[in-house]
Write a protein that holds these residues in place. Structure first.
Motif, PDB file in Angstrom:
ATOM      1  N   UNK A   3       0.896  -1.169   0.200  1.00 23.82           N
ATOM      2  CA  UNK A   3       0.039   0.055  -0.019  1.00 23.82           C
ATOM      3  C   UNK A   3       0.769   1.235   0.064  1.00 23.82           C
ATOM      4  N   UNK A   4       2.034   1.156   0.773  1.00 23.99           N
ATOM      5  CA  UNK A   4       2.963   2.414   0.723  1.00 23.99           C
ATOM      6  C   UNK A   4       3.689   2.491  -0.647  1.00 23.99           C
ATOM      7  N   UNK A   5       3.916   1.568  -1.371  1.00 29.46           N
ATOM      8  CA  UNK A   5       4.377   1.616  -2.635  1.00 29.46           C
ATOM      9  C   UNK A   5       3.242   2.193  -3.676  1.00 29.46           C
ATOM     10  N   UNK A   6       2.124   1.890  -3.478  1.00 26.22           N
ATOM     11  CA  UNK A   6       0.784   2.482  -4.249  1.00 26.22           C
ATOM     12  C   UNK A   6       0.651   3.897  -4.061  1.00 26.22           C
ATOM     13  N   UNK A   7       0.859   4.300  -2.677  1.00 24.61           N
ATOM     14  CA  UNK A   7       0.443   5.509  -2.178  1.00 24.61           C
ATOM     15  C   UNK A   7       1.584   6.402  -2.934  1.00 24.61           C
ATOM     16  N   UNK A   8       3.124   6.133  -2.752  1.00 22.17           N
ATOM     17  CA  UNK A   8       3.994   6.707  -3.725  1.00 22.17           C
ATOM     18  C   UNK A   8       3.699   7.070  -5.036  1.00 22.17           C
ATOM     19  N   UNK A   9       3.393   5.916  -5.693  1.00 22.11           N
ATOM     20  CA  UNK A   9       2.937   5.985  -7.092  1.00 22.11           C
ATOM     21  C   UNK A   9       1.781   7.010  -7.461  1.00 22.11           C
ATOM     22  N   UNK A  10       0.960   6.984  -6.411  1.00 17.16           N
ATOM     23  CA  UNK A  10      -0.195   7.831  -6.764  1.00 17.16           C
ATOM     24  C   UNK A  10       0.086   9.328  -6.507  1.00 17.16           C
ATOM     25  N   UNK A  11       1.060   9.376  -5.532  1.00 17.27           N
ATOM     26  CA  UNK A  11       1.530  10.885  -5.253  1.00 17.27           C
ATOM     27  C   UNK A  11       2.298  11.460  -6.436  1.00 17.27           C
ATOM     28  N   UNK A  12       3.169  10.409  -7.155  1.00 20.99           N
ATOM     29  CA  UNK A  12       3.874  10.903  -8.385  1.00 20.99           C
ATOM     30  C   UNK A  12       2.983  11.127  -9.667  1.00 20.99           C
ATOM     31  N   UNK A  13       2.222  10.052  -9.610  1.00 21.25           N
ATOM     32  CA  UNK A  13       1.259  10.153 -10.762  1.00 21.25           C
ATOM     33  C   UNK A  13       0.301  11.738 -10.821  1.00 21.25           C
ATOM     34  N   UNK A  14      -0.050  12.032  -9.402  1.00 24.13           N
ATOM     35  CA  UNK A  14      -0.872  13.551  -9.544  1.00 24.13           C
ATOM     36  C   UNK A  14       0.235  14.543  -9.902  1.00 24.13           C
ATOM     37  N   UNK A  15       1.410  14.557  -9.713  1.00 26.07           N
ATOM     38  CA  UNK A  15       2.223  15.410 -10.086  1.00 26.07           C
ATOM     39  C   UNK A  15       2.255  15.710 -11.631  1.00 26.07           C
ATOM     40  N   UNK A  16       1.922  14.701 -12.552  1.00 22.26           N
ATOM     41  CA  UNK A  16       2.103  14.689 -13.947  1.00 22.26           C
ATOM     42  C   UNK A  16       0.602  15.467 -14.183  1.00 22.26           C
ATOM     43  N   UNK A  17      -0.414  15.615 -13.499  1.00 18.37           N
ATOM     44  CA  UNK A  17      -1.722  16.236 -13.659  1.00 18.37           C
ATOM     45  C   UNK A  17      -1.495  17.688 -13.366  1.00 18.37           C
ATOM     46  N   UNK A  18      -0.500  18.165 -12.438  1.00 16.70           N
ATOM     47  CA  UNK A  18      -0.222  19.559 -11.844  1.00 16.70           C
ATOM     48  C   UNK A  18       0.624  20.235 -12.874  1.00 16.70           C
ATOM     49  N   UNK A  19       1.483  19.329 -13.248  1.00 22.35           N
ATOM     50  CA  UNK A  19       2.702  19.980 -14.303  1.00 22.35           C
ATOM     51  C   UNK A  19       2.496  19.287 -15.430  1.00 22.35           C
ATOM     52  N   UNK A  20       1.213  19.150 -16.060  1.00 18.69           N
ATOM     53  CA  UNK A  20       1.246  18.357 -17.321  1.00 18.69           C
ATOM     54  C   UNK A  20       1.733  19.311 -18.692  1.00 18.69           C
ATOM     55  N   UNK A  21       1.408  20.627 -18.622  1.00 20.45           N
ATOM     56  CA  UNK A  21       1.753  21.369 -19.614  1.00 20.45           C
ATOM     57  C   UNK A  21       3.423  21.395 -19.771  1.00 20.45           C
ATOM     58  N   UNK A  22       4.056  21.678 -18.652  1.00 23.40           N
ATOM     59  CA  UNK A  22       5.378  21.942 -18.557  1.00 23.40           C
ATOM     60  C   UNK A  22       6.020  20.218 -18.938  1.00 23.40           C
ATOM     61  N   UNK A  23       5.695  19.260 -18.390  1.00 21.93           N
ATOM     62  CA  UNK A  23       6.101  17.947 -18.722  1.00 21.93           C
ATOM     63  C   UNK A  23       6.096  17.511 -20.067  1.00 21.93           C
ATOM     64  N   UNK A  24       4.891  17.822 -20.685  1.00 24.29           N
ATOM     65  CA  UNK A  24       4.523  17.442 -22.000  1.00 24.29           C
ATOM     66  C   UNK A  24       5.579  18.297 -23.005  1.00 24.29           C
ATOM     67  N   UNK A  25       6.019  19.499 -22.703  1.00 24.07           N
ATOM     68  CA  UNK A  25       6.936  20.332 -23.591  1.00 24.07           C
ATOM     69  C   UNK A  25       8.356  19.612 -23.457  1.00 24.07           C
ATOM     70  N   UNK A  26       8.611  18.811 -22.620  1.00 26.06           N
ATOM     71  CA  UNK A  26       9.840  18.041 -22.500  1.00 26.06           C
ATOM     72  C   UNK A  26       9.844  17.029 -23.503  1.00 26.06           C
ATOM     73  N   UNK A  27      11.290  16.583 -23.919  1.00 25.35           N
ATOM     74  CA  UNK A  27      11.541  15.237 -24.419  1.00 25.35           C
ATOM     75  C   UNK A  27      11.349  14.221 -23.551  1.00 25.35           C
ATOM     76  N   UNK A  28      11.086  12.951 -23.851  1.00 21.85           N
ATOM     77  CA  UNK A  28      11.056  11.861 -23.270  1.00 21.85           C
ATOM     78  C   UNK A  28      11.855  11.783 -21.934  1.00 21.85           C
ATOM     79  N   UNK A  29      13.275  11.869 -22.344  1.00 21.53           N
ATOM     80  CA  UNK A  29      14.238  11.441 -21.187  1.00 21.53           C
ATOM     81  C   UNK A  29      14.194  12.836 -20.152  1.00 21.53           C
TER      82      UNK A  29
END
Length: 216
Positions: A132-158
């Motif tokens: 559950x802790x591992x899933x929680x960490x992943x959930x927190x990480x996934x939410x960051x992709x929502x908060x900063x979607x515009x900036x992250x999508x402007x970067x190359x994959x690496x």
């Protein structure tokens, strides 16, 4: 995350035994969380039963193993804390989103300090909590992709992956725990320090993003 302690929807069930059984399980799970919030990192069966107003025998009937009770309590806490996302305006200035996210996570992580200690203490006897802790960490990480979607999508994959890793460190629970429990900062000072650090890291992590460059 599935809530182990509440496996049935009893709204359309009329069997009193099932309804009463679910009510008892809720009471035991809530009593466990109440004890954890007071600083008891490993509530005993006896203490849980007393707080719930039930006998130790009743607790044993519903949760033969304390690990099952601990897991149910942890999963309920996760469901309450992360059940609803705060709406994010991707068009809002980056500085505003940083402020909102820091504010949200300070409140959440401060509430989670005793729960985190509990999870760390009992994960050895309740392996499901480790998962559950591992899933929680992943959930927190996934939410960051929502908060900063515009900036992250402007970067190359690496660069996007590296940027997300940096954001995860900046806004993660471990970062808050370090300020509060290792450095012993007050909630207010920790919040100010965290925001300053996060703003710096975000600007560096998203340096290749046009939006980040504009915000800077």
């Amino acid at each position: 995350m599935r809530i182990v302690g509440f496996p049935l929807d009893v709204s359309n069930i009329h069997d009193e035994r099932i309804i009463n059984g679910q009510s008892i399980r809720r009471s035991l799970i809530q009593a466990t969380l109440d004890l954890v919030q007071t600083g008891d990192a490993e509530p005993s069966a006896g203490a849980v039963a007393v707080i719930a107003g039930l006998s130790s025998r009743t607790l044993a009937q519903h949760f033969p193993n304390l690990s099952d009770l601990y897991t149910a309590a942890f999963e309920l806490a996760v469901s309450r804390a992360f059940g609803a996302d705060r709406p994010v305006d991707p068009a809002a200035p980056l500085a505003n989103r940083i402020t909102w996210l820091v504010t949200d996570r300070v409140r959440l992580f401060e509430e989670w300090l005793p729960l985190w200690s509990f999870a760390d203490r009992v994960r050895g006897m309740a392996p499901a909590i480790g998962v559950g802790v591992a899933r929680l960490r992943e959930l927190l990480r996934q939410r960051l992709t929502v908060w900063f979607a515009a900036e992250l999508e402007a970067l190359d994959p690496e660069a996007r992956l590296a940027g997300l890793d940096s954001l995860d460190r900046a806004f993660g629970l471990d970062s808050w725990m370090n300020l509060r429990e290792r450095q012993r900062l007050s909630p207010m000072r920790a919040s100010k320090t965290w925001r300053f650090t996060a703003e710096t890291i975000v600007q560096q992590a998203l340096a290749g993003s046009p939006r980040a460059s504009t915000a800077a």
